[in-house]
Design an enzyme around this catalytic site. Structure first.
Site, PDB file in Angstrom:
ATOM      1  N   LYS A  24      39.398  16.344  47.924  1.00  0.00           N
ATOM      2  CA  LYS A  24      40.718  15.690  47.955  1.00  0.00           C
ATOM      3  C   LYS A  24      41.814  16.623  48.447  1.00  0.00           C
ATOM      4  O   LYS A  24      42.860  16.201  48.881  1.00  0.00           O
ATOM      5  CB  LYS A  24      41.068  15.120  46.589  1.00  0.00           C
ATOM      6  CG  LYS A  24      41.285  16.126  45.462  1.00  0.00           C
ATOM      7  CD  LYS A  24      41.624  15.344  44.201  1.00  0.00           C
ATOM      8  CE  LYS A  24      41.393  16.090  42.940  1.00  0.00           C
ATOM      9  NZ  LYS A  24      42.288  17.062  42.465  1.00  0.00           N
ATOM     10  N   GLY A  32      37.483  24.911  50.287  1.00  0.00           N
ATOM     11  CA  GLY A  32      37.419  26.297  49.807  1.00  0.00           C
ATOM     12  C   GLY A  32      37.697  26.456  48.332  1.00  0.00           C
ATOM     13  O   GLY A  32      37.432  27.504  47.754  1.00  0.00           O
ATOM     14  N   CYS A  36      38.621  29.637  44.788  1.00  0.00           N
ATOM     15  CA  CYS A  36      38.285  30.953  45.336  1.00  0.00           C
ATOM     16  C   CYS A  36      39.029  31.270  46.635  1.00  0.00           C
ATOM     17  O   CYS A  36      39.741  32.264  46.729  1.00  0.00           O
ATOM     18  CB  CYS A  36      36.780  31.035  45.564  1.00  0.00           C
ATOM     19  SG  CYS A  36      36.285  32.450  46.551  1.00  0.00           S
ATOM     20  N   LYS A  93      42.512  39.219  46.243  1.00  0.00           N
ATOM     21  CA  LYS A  93      41.992  40.475  46.798  1.00  0.00           C
ATOM     22  C   LYS A  93      42.839  40.954  47.974  1.00  0.00           C
ATOM     23  O   LYS A  93      42.955  42.163  48.211  1.00  0.00           O
ATOM     24  CB  LYS A  93      40.529  40.325  47.212  1.00  0.00           C
ATOM     25  CG  LYS A  93      39.571  40.799  46.143  1.00  0.00           C
ATOM     26  CD  LYS A  93      39.320  39.825  45.023  1.00  0.00           C
ATOM     27  CE  LYS A  93      40.041  40.024  43.735  1.00  0.00           C
ATOM     28  NZ  LYS A  93      39.773  39.005  42.717  1.00  0.00           N
ATOM     29  N   GLY A 102      47.168  37.403  27.715  1.00  0.00           N
ATOM     30  CA  GLY A 102      45.727  37.428  27.987  1.00  0.00           C
ATOM     31  C   GLY A 102      45.357  38.701  28.719  1.00  0.00           C
ATOM     32  O   GLY A 102      45.826  38.950  29.834  1.00  0.00           O
ATOM     33  N   GLU A 125      47.087  40.873  24.300  1.00  0.00           N
ATOM     34  CA  GLU A 125      45.725  40.360  24.143  1.00  0.00           C
ATOM     35  C   GLU A 125      45.481  40.055  22.666  1.00  0.00           C
ATOM     36  O   GLU A 125      45.662  40.918  21.810  1.00  0.00           O
ATOM     37  CB  GLU A 125      44.717  41.388  24.675  1.00  0.00           C
ATOM     38  CG  GLU A 125      43.264  41.104  24.320  1.00  0.00           C
ATOM     39  CD  GLU A 125      42.782  39.701  24.699  1.00  0.00           C
ATOM     40  OE1 GLU A 125      42.901  39.330  25.877  1.00  0.00           O
ATOM     41  OE2 GLU A 125      42.308  38.963  23.802  1.00  0.00           O
ATOM     42  N   HIS A 159      23.798  60.690  51.939  1.00  0.00           N
ATOM     43  CA  HIS A 159      24.797  61.668  51.493  1.00  0.00           C
ATOM     44  C   HIS A 159      25.821  61.856  52.596  1.00  0.00           C
ATOM     45  O   HIS A 159      25.445  61.883  53.757  1.00  0.00           O
ATOM     46  CB  HIS A 159      24.106  63.011  51.200  1.00  0.00           C
ATOM     47  CG  HIS A 159      25.071  64.087  50.799  1.00  0.00           C
ATOM     48  ND1 HIS A 159      25.664  64.115  49.557  1.00  0.00           N
ATOM     49  CD2 HIS A 159      25.545  65.164  51.481  1.00  0.00           C
ATOM     50  CE1 HIS A 159      26.460  65.162  49.488  1.00  0.00           C
ATOM     51  NE2 HIS A 159      26.422  65.815  50.636  1.00  0.00           N
TER      52      HIS A 159
HETATM   53  P1  NAI Z   1      39.504  35.446  30.363  1.00  0.00           P
HETATM   54  O1  NAI Z   1      38.644  34.580  29.532  1.00  0.00           O
HETATM   55  O2  NAI Z   1      38.917  36.504  31.210  1.00  0.00           O
HETATM   56  O3  NAI Z   1      40.594  36.167  29.426  1.00  0.00           O
HETATM   57  C1  NAI Z   1      41.523  35.437  28.646  1.00  0.00           C
HETATM   58  C2  NAI Z   1      41.993  36.319  27.507  1.00  0.00           C
HETATM   59  O4  NAI Z   1      43.135  35.727  26.910  1.00  0.00           O
HETATM   60  C3  NAI Z   1      40.970  36.483  26.386  1.00  0.00           C
HETATM   61  O5  NAI Z   1      40.696  37.846  26.208  1.00  0.00           O
HETATM   62  C4  NAI Z   1      41.652  35.842  25.183  1.00  0.00           C
HETATM   63  O6  NAI Z   1      41.343  36.496  23.973  1.00  0.00           O
HETATM   64  C5  NAI Z   1      43.123  36.002  25.516  1.00  0.00           C
HETATM   65  N1  NAI Z   1      44.034  35.056  24.845  1.00  0.00           N
HETATM   66  C6  NAI Z   1      43.877  33.721  24.675  1.00  0.00           C
HETATM   67  N2  NAI Z   1      44.968  33.191  24.039  1.00  0.00           N
HETATM   68  C7  NAI Z   1      45.835  34.213  23.815  1.00  0.00           C
HETATM   69  C8  NAI Z   1      47.137  34.315  23.218  1.00  0.00           C
HETATM   70  N3  NAI Z   1      47.799  33.254  22.740  1.00  0.00           N
HETATM   71  N4  NAI Z   1      47.733  35.531  23.149  1.00  0.00           N
HETATM   72  C9  NAI Z   1      47.107  36.638  23.621  1.00  0.00           C
HETATM   73  N5  NAI Z   1      45.866  36.591  24.209  1.00  0.00           N
HETATM   74  C10 NAI Z   1      45.243  35.403  24.320  1.00  0.00           C
HETATM   75  O7  NAI Z   1      40.371  34.418  31.232  1.00  0.00           O
HETATM   76  P2  NAI Z   1      41.187  34.592  32.584  1.00  0.00           P
HETATM   77  O8  NAI Z   1      41.630  35.993  32.784  1.00  0.00           O
HETATM   78  O9  NAI Z   1      42.208  33.530  32.547  1.00  0.00           O
HETATM   79  O10 NAI Z   1      40.120  34.276  33.705  1.00  0.00           O
HETATM   80  C11 NAI Z   1      39.501  32.978  33.720  1.00  0.00           C
HETATM   81  C12 NAI Z   1      38.165  33.012  34.412  1.00  0.00           C
HETATM   82  O11 NAI Z   1      38.343  33.214  35.800  1.00  0.00           O
HETATM   83  C13 NAI Z   1      37.291  34.143  33.921  1.00  0.00           C
HETATM   84  O12 NAI Z   1      36.393  33.636  32.956  1.00  0.00           O
HETATM   85  C14 NAI Z   1      36.570  34.599  35.129  1.00  0.00           C
HETATM   86  O13 NAI Z   1      35.246  34.112  35.095  1.00  0.00           O
HETATM   87  C15 NAI Z   1      37.274  33.979  36.317  1.00  0.00           C
HETATM   88  N6  NAI Z   1      37.800  35.013  37.210  1.00  0.00           N
HETATM   89  C16 NAI Z   1      36.959  35.909  37.781  1.00  0.00           C
HETATM   90  C17 NAI Z   1      37.435  36.910  38.586  1.00  0.00           C
HETATM   91  C18 NAI Z   1      36.499  37.888  39.178  1.00  0.00           C
HETATM   92  O14 NAI Z   1      35.311  37.623  39.224  1.00  0.00           O
HETATM   93  N7  NAI Z   1      36.963  39.022  39.640  1.00  0.00           N
HETATM   94  C19 NAI Z   1      38.844  37.049  38.855  1.00  0.00           C
HETATM   95  C20 NAI Z   1      39.640  36.096  38.188  1.00  0.00           C
HETATM   96  C21 NAI Z   1      39.117  35.120  37.416  1.00  0.00           C
END
Ligand code: NAI
Length: 473
Positions: free
Chosen positions: A36, A40, A43, A52, A182, A205, A445
């Site tokens: 919709k 892509g 990501c 990135k 977070g 956090e 190396h």
């Molecule tokens: P996350 O699950 O990595 O971290 C969220 C954090 O927020 C947790 O540690 C949680 O304890 C904390 N939190 C929740 N409510 C809170 C509050 N009221 N006050 C303080 N802390 C609180 O989620 P995030 O960073 O939003 O990323 C979401 C998803 O996106 C991830 O699960 C990841 O798989 C994906 N992602 C992957 C990336 C990569 O592969 N490089 C980059 C960005 C996202």
């Protein structure tokens, strides 16, 4: 309203859906991909790729500021945020444009429309240009609708003060002070990016540590860097709300039983993502959805309804683009009649912080919880000639092996180019390699990859460029 018959229909052109559509085309399946919005998904449009781009530009800016030791001087490096955004958008445009070309090139039909299930095998397509609706009848339907940022009470996204990852990626000015609610992957990747561009960063956090699920020692290296650069990280700090006061935003958080206030200019809320399982008639199919909105699938990614499959964020953690793509390709093969199953031994995880963290397989704690006795080999970048030559010596490679037979159980890297170095570990774990397999493989190396080899040698008590804690045999 016309009825179009297809063997397979894929809903959602993100990193789960579009590779599925391409593979279906390659396998000669008469398929359609419907999206919709822009091709892509998260990501390419508002996630991995644009972040990135900003992260790498920021890294260059930071390096230019600190290149004097190398004998280089550029005057005072400056940031033109508007131009950085233009550059970032150019990359996104190129990649998203490429998706349609690839899908069509593989022989799959690409359609821009909103899909809605009428029943388990019929989907209505509504077009935004007012064209009459169509109905697609398909034997196989793949749901790849992805996820959205979670909104928490007290922090309604207004995309001015309270940002989600999408609006943070579009900032055209650098905020003076940013609070990240977070301390997960998004909070640290984007928070640290704006910190390195000049913002004062505060991370709140709720748990007792940042980057939950990531090797703790690796996470601590990044935490030290953020603090060294002047940022604050408060753990055990649960953000409960914010208010506008005297021209600034004031975030309130419960820390150690008290309410503490954190004044700032913008608040990035990154507290996880939720699956998109509503709003497209899923309830009319009989597909089982968990209380949290995830779709349950089997090892062939089929739901409880025969002929309906799901891939990517909608099927649960980890919410990673490369996991979604792999699942999409597996489903395409299943639909084409192959015996493929989703049996990955590991899914690499990368956090694009400074330094980067990348891991594959189990941490020590995870392995021990599974009843395995572990052994650890470690090699720090501070003694790597190549790391010195690029001026990035912080971090290490850690290899977790099974103490019984030296099989590689997990690899955790924090340091330069960790995101690329991890692929060797991913292959090793996927193939069931032993520490010896990595240690006896001649690595070029001088490269950073030698640190992976040395860590494997260290696990065996045979490291050459660092003292051994284990006795070689
Ligand atoms: P996350 O699950 O990595 O971290 C969220 C954090 O927020 C947790 O540690 C949680 O304890 C904390 N939190 C929740 N409510 C809170 C509050 N009221 N006050 C303080 N802390 C609180 O989620 P995030 O960073 O939003 O990323 C979401 C998803 O996106 C991830 O699960 C990841 O798989 C994906 N992602 C992957 C990336 C990569 O592969 N490089 C980059 C960005 C996202």
């Amino acid at each position: 309203m016309a009825t179009i018959k297809k063997k397979a229909l894929v809903i959602g052109a993100g990193t789960g859906g579009y590779p599925c559509a391409i593979r279906l085309g390659q396998l000669g399946v008469d398929a359609m991909l419907v999206e919709k919005d822009k091709p892509g998904g998260v990501c390419l449009n508002v996630g991995c790729i644009p972040s990135k781009a900003l992260i790498s530009a920021t890294k260059l800016y930071h390096k230019a500021q600190h290149a004097k030791d190398m004998g280089l001087s550029f005057g005072q490096p400056a940031v033109d945020m508007v131009q950085m955004q233009v550059w970032k958008s150019g990359i996104v445009k190129k990649l998203t444009g490429g998706v349609q070309t690839l899908v069509k090139g593989a022989g799959t039909t690409y359609v821009k429309a909103t899909a809605e299930f009428l029943d388990a095998h019929r989907v209505k397509l509504t077009y935004s240009d007012g064209k009459p609706e169509d109905i697609v009848e398909a034997e196989h339907i793949v749901i790849a609708t992805g996820s959205l940022p979670i909104e928490i009470p007290g922090f309604k996204f207004d995309h001015k003060r309270v940002l989600d990852s999408t609006s943070a990626l579009d900032l055209a000015t650098i905020p003076k002070r940013m609070v990240c609610v977070g301390g997960g992957i998004i909070g640290l990747e984007l928070g640290q990016t704006f910190q390195r561009l000049g913002a004062q960063l505060v991370v709140l956090e709720g748990l007792t540590r940042i980057l939950n699920g990531v090797d703790l020692e690796c996470a601590e290296v990044v935490a030290r860097q953020i603090k060294k650069d002047g940022g604050q990280i408060h753990t055990g700090a649960k953000a409960i709300g914010w208010e506008e006061r005297n021209g600034e935003a004031v975030v309130k958080a419960e820390v150690g039983g008290k309410v503490v206030e954190f004044p700032c200019d913008v608040i990035l809320v990154a507290v996880g993502r939720r699956p998109v399982s509503q709003g497209f008639g899923l309830d009319k199919t009989g597909v089982k959805v968990s209380q949290r909105g995830f779709i349950e699938v089997d090892s062939r990614l089929q739901t409880n309804v025969p002929g309906i499959y799901a891939v990517g964020d909608i099927v649960g953690q980890p919410m990673l683009a490369h996991k979604a793509s792999h699942e999409g390709e597996v489903v395409a093969e299943v639909i084409a009649g192959k015996k493929t199953i989703n049996d990955a031994r590991q899914i690499p995880n990368v956090v694009f912080t400074e330094p980067e963290i990348a891991s594959s397989g189990l941490t020590v704690e995870e392995a021990e919880a599974k009843g395995r006795k572990t052994n650890v080999g470690k090699f720090p970048f501070v003694v790597s000639g190549r790391a010195m030559a690029i001026g990035e010596t912080s971090g290490f490679v850690k290899i977790v092996t099974d103490a019984e037979d030296d099989r590689v159980l997990g690899v955790h890297i924090v340091g330069p180019e960790a995101s690329d170095l991890i692929s060797e570990a991913a292959l090793a774990i996927e193939m069931g390699a032993y520490a010896e397999d990595i240690a006896l493989t001649i690595h070029p190396h001088p490269t950073l990859s030698e640190a992976v080899m040395e860590a494997a040698k260290h696990a065996l008590g045979e490291a050459i460029h660092i003292g051994n804690t284990k006795r070689s045999h």
